[in-house]
Enzyme design. Structure first.
Site, short mmCIF file in Angstrom:
data_model
loop_
_atom_site.label_atom_id
_atom_site.label_comp_id
_atom_site.label_asym_id
_atom_site.label_seq_id
_atom_site.Cartn_x
_atom_site.Cartn_y
_atom_site.Cartn_z
N ASP A 168 53.85 78.13 33.97
CA ASP A 168 52.90 79.00 33.72
C ASP A 168 52.09 79.41 33.88
OD1 ASP A 168 53.26 81.70 35.96
OD2 ASP A 168 51.95 82.27 34.21
N TYR B 120 42.78 81.82 34.29
CA TYR B 120 43.66 81.56 33.13
C TYR B 120 42.05 80.07 32.71
CZ TYR B 120 48.06 83.96 34.06
OH TYR B 120 48.80 84.94 34.36
N LYS C 299 48.33 79.60 40.31
CA LYS C 299 47.96 81.28 41.31
C LYS C 299 45.98 80.73 42.33
CE LYS C 299 51.01 84.04 37.50
NZ LYS C 299 49.91 82.67 36.70
N HIS D 13 47.34 85.68 43.17
CA HIS D 13 47.58 86.63 41.67
C HIS D 13 47.17 88.25 42.20
CE1 HIS D 13 45.84 85.48 37.47
NE2 HIS D 13 46.96 86.69 37.66
#
Length: 320
Positions: free
Chosen positions: A43, A48, A77, A110
């Site tokens: 994931d 990120y 996402k 997200h």
């Protein structure tokens, strides 16, 4: 490994490897270790800023023949600062380039709100964008499936009202909802709603956030200990000769919810995936369910976005 069956035909491993706040050489080493331990569900997210690291590792594993693409389940996402229909496709193409993949197995929105990126990628520097249009964005999400860039699509941090709006107006339904879910925030109404609509729930922050309460804006409805120090949890862990983390993960998975714990420690990486050789009994489950603190147990309130409480699509209760 156990799997959750997607209505589109895919199999989502019930235990995945979460990569939030993991970057560069630390993530590269940890992801290699995770793959060695047997993790196949990875994931990540554009926000990120680590997709390029994951892509490097996955490329090495696929090229060497240690894993095939079909064995992997990769989730990423659409970030809040690209949460607009005109930005979506370009963003996913960039993610695929960084991940060195032709498609992702699951693509999620997200957050249910959008923001406007500033000169930097610092989230707190971004202004809210109140023009968020879930239906227009979802149409572009559907296009990614028909064009082959995503096998399945879903949502993250959406509430029931927001999910229902998508369900009422979609051609391809959301198959996954990723939300915070752990001992103190179990969200039974939301989980049951998703199950009734064939939406698989994935739990993030499933082991809590030790040392992160203040920075993440955590509020408590009562004086609760850290999740890993909860006496009920510790007693059940002792009963089964398991770690508290293993019991927490087993508790969530046993309710049919996917977990994506994050660790960079090889020993914990291995123990986090070894949760299918025991089962919690009814008494254990009831005792752990009783630890739910409701909305006051929420860790991630997304308050690091400036002025986010004023956004019309802020998904959580504004005062706890």
């Amino acid at each position: 490994m156990k799997y959750a069956k997607l209505s589109s035909g895919g199999n989502m491993p019930m235990v995945g490897y979460g990569t939030w706040q993991a970057v560069d050489s630390v993530l590269e080493s940890a992801l290699n270790e995770a793959l060695k331990c047997g993790y196949r569900h990875i994931d990540t997210a554009t926000a990120y800023e680590n997709e390029h690291v994951i892509g490097k590792v996955l490329k090495e594993w696929i090229t060497s023949g240690k894993v095939t693409r079909d064995e992997l389940f990769i989730v990423t996402k659409l970030p809040p600062f690209k949460n607009r229909p005109e930005d979506l496709e370009e963003c996913l193409k960039k993610s695929l380039k960084d991940l060195q993949l032709d498609y992702v197995d699951m693509y999620l929105i997200h957050t249910p709100f959008s923001v406007i990126a500033g000169k930097s990628s610092v989230l707190s520097d971004m202004e809210i964008d109140v023009t968020t249009d879930h239906l227009a964005t979802w149409k572009m999400m559907e296009k990614q499936v028909t064009d082959g860039r995503a096998k399945a699509i879903g949502l993250s941090n959406f509430n029931i009202r927001q999910i229902q709006r998508v369900l009422d107006n979609c051609k391809i339904k959301p198959e996954n909802l990723q939300v915070e879910n752990h001992l103190y925030l179990q969200q039974p109404e939301l989980v049951e709603y998703c199950k009734s609509n064939d939406i698989i729930v994935t739990a993030y922050s499933c082991l809590g956030a030790k040392g992160g309460r203040e920075s993440l804006g955590m509020n408590w409805t009562k004086d609760l200990p850290e999740i890993m120090e909860n006496e009920v949890l510790l007693n059940i862990a002792k009963k089964h000769s398991k770690t508290p983390a293993q019991v927490l993960l087993r508790f969530i998975v046993q309710k049919g919810i996917v977990v994506i714990p994050k660790s960079t420690n090889p020993q914990r990486l291995m123990s986090n995936i070894e949760i299918f050789d025991f089962e919690l009994d009814e008494q254990d489950m009831e005792a752990l369910i009783d630890q739910d603190a409701g909305e006051g147990g929420r860790i991630v309130r997304l308050l690091f976005f400036k002025g986010i409480l004023d956004h019309p699509e802020y998904p959580f209760e504004k005062s706890v």
